[in-house]
Design a protein around this motif. Structure first.
Motif, short mmCIF file in Angstrom:
data_model
loop_
_atom_site.label_atom_id
_atom_site.label_comp_id
_atom_site.label_asym_id
_atom_site.label_seq_id
_atom_site.Cartn_x
_atom_site.Cartn_y
_atom_site.Cartn_z
N ASP A 1 -8.68 -2.10 -0.28
CA ASP A 1 -9.71 -1.87 0.72
C ASP A 1 -10.70 -0.83 0.20
OD1 ASP A 1 -10.78 -0.29 3.21
OD2 ASP A 1 -10.15 -2.24 3.98
N ALA A 2 -11.96 -1.24 0.03
CA ALA A 2 -12.97 -0.34 -0.52
C ALA A 2 -13.13 0.90 0.33
CB ALA A 2 -14.31 -1.07 -0.65
N VAL B 1 3.05 -7.81 10.09
CA VAL B 1 3.40 -7.46 8.71
C VAL B 1 2.25 -6.72 8.05
CG1 VAL B 1 3.91 -8.39 6.42
CG2 VAL B 1 5.08 -9.31 8.44
N ALA B 2 1.02 -7.23 8.22
CA ALA B 2 -0.15 -6.57 7.64
C ALA B 2 -0.30 -5.16 8.18
CB ALA B 2 -1.41 -7.39 7.91
N PHE B 3 -0.05 -4.99 9.47
CA PHE B 3 -0.19 -3.68 10.08
C PHE B 3 0.81 -2.69 9.49
CE2 PHE B 3 0.23 -0.41 13.30
CZ PHE B 3 -1.07 -0.22 13.72
N ILE C 1 0.02 0.75 7.29
CA ILE C 1 0.55 2.06 7.68
C ILE C 1 1.30 2.71 6.51
CG2 ILE C 1 2.23 3.23 9.15
CD1 ILE C 1 -0.18 2.51 10.69
N ILE C 2 2.18 1.95 5.86
CA ILE C 2 2.97 2.51 4.75
C ILE C 2 2.07 2.84 3.57
CG2 ILE C 2 4.78 1.98 3.07
CD1 ILE C 2 6.18 0.38 5.21
N SER C 3 1.09 1.97 3.29
CA SER C 3 0.17 2.23 2.18
C SER C 3 -0.63 3.51 2.39
CB SER C 3 -0.78 1.04 2.01
OG SER C 3 -1.72 1.28 0.99
N ALA D 1 -3.03 1.01 -10.47
CA ALA D 1 -2.01 0.28 -9.70
C ALA D 1 -1.65 1.03 -8.43
CB ALA D 1 -0.77 0.06 -10.56
N TRP D 2 -1.51 2.35 -8.52
CA TRP D 2 -1.11 3.13 -7.36
C TRP D 2 -2.24 3.27 -6.34
CZ3 TRP D 2 3.21 3.93 -5.24
CH2 TRP D 2 3.41 4.96 -4.32
N THR D 3 -3.48 3.08 -6.76
CA THR D 3 -4.62 3.23 -5.86
C THR D 3 -4.97 1.91 -5.18
OG1 THR D 3 -5.40 4.82 -7.50
CG2 THR D 3 -6.89 4.37 -5.71
N GLY D 4 -4.03 0.96 -5.15
CA GLY D 4 -4.27 -0.29 -4.44
C GLY D 4 -4.07 -0.12 -2.95
N LEU D 5 -4.85 0.76 -2.35
CA LEU D 5 -4.69 1.06 -0.92
C LEU D 5 -5.05 -0.14 -0.06
CD1 LEU D 5 -6.23 4.59 -1.05
CD2 LEU D 5 -4.00 4.13 -0.09
N ARG D 6 -4.25 -0.36 0.98
CA ARG D 6 -4.55 -1.40 1.96
C ARG D 6 -5.13 -0.75 3.21
NH1 ARG D 6 -2.68 -2.85 -2.79
NH2 ARG D 6 -2.78 -5.09 -2.99
N GLY D 7 -6.14 -1.40 3.79
CA GLY D 7 -6.78 -0.84 4.97
C GLY D 7 -7.12 -1.92 5.97
#
Length: 597
Positions: free
Chosen positions: A134-135, A368-370, A374-376, A338-344
């Motif tokens: 997520d940008a 599941v996406a939610f 949250i964990i990301s 790889a570690w900066t693959g944040l999900r938003g």
């Protein structure tokens, strides 16, 4: 009257939620909590399962708001992207944005299938929904934590996070269609993707050029330029989507086209869009939080946590290392990417598509996406700065930028007026340095407007205004912040044709016989880089000096403290031995003064 009251109540509650989100960002910045997570939590608390008891299940409105918000976020990202900065990393970024997303989805799918009891197509849909970074999440957290990443790493993340959303949207829509309608050939999917990407790129480029022409040729009233550009971005997005092209790719490319061409009111457009995208993100996250049911989440929480951990610890790293294998990235850079693959919000937004079309198990995808988001945000978001420093991809933190005033000059597009307050410890005040492409124009002192000649010498507390090209205005910041202490050059770095940045051009000219302008003779090599570079100095930056080339070999305190000298090829390779020995002997005197020997 009751219906009118309900509308008024909705407006009141909506504005209070947005205001609460804005104010909560102050706490998040103070204590380090990811801001996006705060907005999600506020939405959950306001929902029917929280103390707010607000009933909200309007999926169409959520999808509409999410589409507009994501389009504005991507347009704003493109507008701020300098093509010159991402050109060198375009190939690896595109591979990550396409092949990387597909690999991440494929590696995540088996875990989703067995943990959530899905068939293969449904499991692949779960992987596609959570595959893209997520940008907004990446750059909001990078800026909030004050990180300065190495240029290649930062540019790769910027280009990847801005371009992988269109592919993730396409993949999700294809899988939703496949589940809804039935089987589809792989050849059809590939052709459809190529058609959407090509048409989206065409609409984006053409639309961006048309917006630039309109901005520069149509005499809009003052203050309407920014709303015009924002509306034009949504027109480009809507037209592309209506033509079954990738609207997200179109709007991102349009932003890049507009941001990299001289236009009127560029600064007011960027400022307006900054506020618009910030508000769009808040509204989007609050609405997504309202749709969440904590009771429903509990039924799939364990399986969703498994999917999240495999995604972050296995799928994303494997995809990044495979995609970047052909390119010259070291393992530390690959690990950080790889570690900066944040999900938003993008993941939750994509998960709302199955809900909108009424797929079976649609709420399972959403839940599941939610959980993954949250964990990301908790795990990756809170450790982002520590990971950057541990993996040595973070540059030393610079002082907070000075307050910069930018004023457009009607009648031309090449120059603007840039103003700063003069600090006593700034590079400008202490060394009198200013880039060659800028020109001091006026000084404000004690409520009086003076010319630079009348104000000479400049004093701390003065406000100085300079003419500069709009695309280079931000590069002036480093001359008006407090100077960081320079690092002493490491004597072991000094060898043949490597000298300290504190030596002057006149000293260099004496040894090499190169011609130096009389005005530049007293400048140190570090000063020369500051004056003539269009950006803050970076390792590997080059500047020509008559017949030789200066190469920045080491940066300390934000300045060049070790400089490599690239001699003309005929002198390096075929010159007489006596000439080389003479140069080394003369340089030896300089090295001795640096190393203290």
């Amino acid at each position: 009257m009751a219906s009118l009251d309900s509308v008024s109540l909705a407006i009141l509650l909506g504005s209070v939620l947005v205001m609460a989100g804005i104010l909560s960002s102050l706490l998040a910045l103070r204590f380090g909590a990811p801001l996006l997570l705060v907005f999600l939590v506020i939405g959950m608390l306001a929902g029917d399962s929280g103390p707010g008891q607000l009933q909200f299940d309007d999926l169409r409105t959520t999808y509409l708001v999410g589409s507009v918000a994501l389009a504005l976020i991507l347009f704003d990202g493109g507008l701020r992207t300098r093509f010159q900065s991402i050109r060198a990393v375009l190939a690896p970024s595109m591979v990550l944005a396409t092949v990387g997303v597909l690999l991440t989805a494929l590696i995540t799918a088996p875990v989703a299938k067995y943990a959530l009891d899905l068939n293969w197509t449904e499991a692949l849909l779960v992987g596609a929904v959570v595959a893209s970074t997520d940008a907004a999440a990446v750059f909001l957290l990078v800026h909030a934590q004050g990180l300065r990443l190495r240029p290649r790493v930062g540019a790769t993340l910027e280009a990847e996070s801005g371009t992988n959303d269109p592919f993730a949207v396409f993949l999700t829509l294809m899988l939703v269609e496949l589940i809804s309608v039935g089987h589809s050939s792989a050849w059809h999917v590939v052709l459809e993707f190529c058609r959407e990407a090509a048409l989206g790129a065409l609409i984006g480029v053409v639309g961006g050029r048309l917006v630039v022409m309109a901005l520069n040729r149509v005499a809009l009233p003052q203050g309407l330029h920014a709303p015009f550009v924002t509306t034009a971005a949504l027109v480009i997005f809507g037209a592309a989507q209506l033509g079954h092209a990738s609207g997200f790719l179109a709007v991102y490319l349009a932003g890049i086209i507009i941001g990299n061409r001289p236009t009127r009111a560029h600064n007011s457009v960027v400022t307006f869009l900054d506020a618009a995208t910030w508000l769009a993100q808040i509204v989007m996250f609050v609405l997504l939080g309202l749709l969440v049911s904590p009771q429903r989440l509990m039924s799939s929480a364990v399986a969703a946590v498994m999917v999240a951990l495999v995604l972050m610890l296995v799928a994303r790293p494997i995809a990044v290392f495979l995609c970047l294998a052909p390119f010259r990235f070291n393992w530390r850079e690959k690990m950080f990417i790889a570690w900066t693959g944040l999900r938003g919000a993008v993941a939750i937004f994509l998960a709302s598509i199955p809900m909108l079309v009424g797929l079976s198990k649609a709420y399972l995808y959403f839940d599941v996406a939610f959980v993954v988001v949250i964990i990301s945000l908790l795990l990756q978001g809170w450790t982002l700065a520590a990971a950057a420093r541990r993996l040595h991809v973070a540059l030393p933190r610079a002082d907070r930028g000075p307050r910069r005033v930018e004023l457009d000059l009607p009648g031309q597009l090449e120059q603007e007026l840039v103003g700063y307050s003069v600090r006593p410890k700034s590079l400008f005040f202490r060394r009198g340095l200013i880039p060659s492409w800028s020109k001091p124009t006026l000084v404000i002192r004690d409520q009086r407007i003076l010319s630079p000649v009348e104000a000479d010498p400049i004093a701390p507390g003065d406000y100085i205004y300079l003419l500069a090209p709009p695309e280079k205005a931000a590069a002036l910041d480093r001359f008006f912040v407090d100077m960081l202490p320079s690092s002493a050059p490491d004597p072991h770095l000094l060898g043949d044709f490597i000298v300290s940045g504190e030596h002057t051009l006149s000293e260099l000219a004496e040894i090499y016989g190169v011609k130096v302008n009389e005005a530049d003779a007293k400048l140190t090599l570090a000063d020369y880089f500051d004056v003539h570079l269009d950006h803050a100095p970076r390792e590997g930056a080059e500047l020509a000096l008559d017949s030789i080339v200066l190469v920045a070999r080491n940066i300390g305190g934000g300045r060049v403290n070790v400089v490599g000298l690239r001699l003309p090829e005929d002198e390096e390779d075929s010159g007489p031995l006596t000439r080389m020995q003479t140069l080394k002997r003369k340089l030896g005197d300089l090295w001795a003064s640096v190393a203290g020997v």
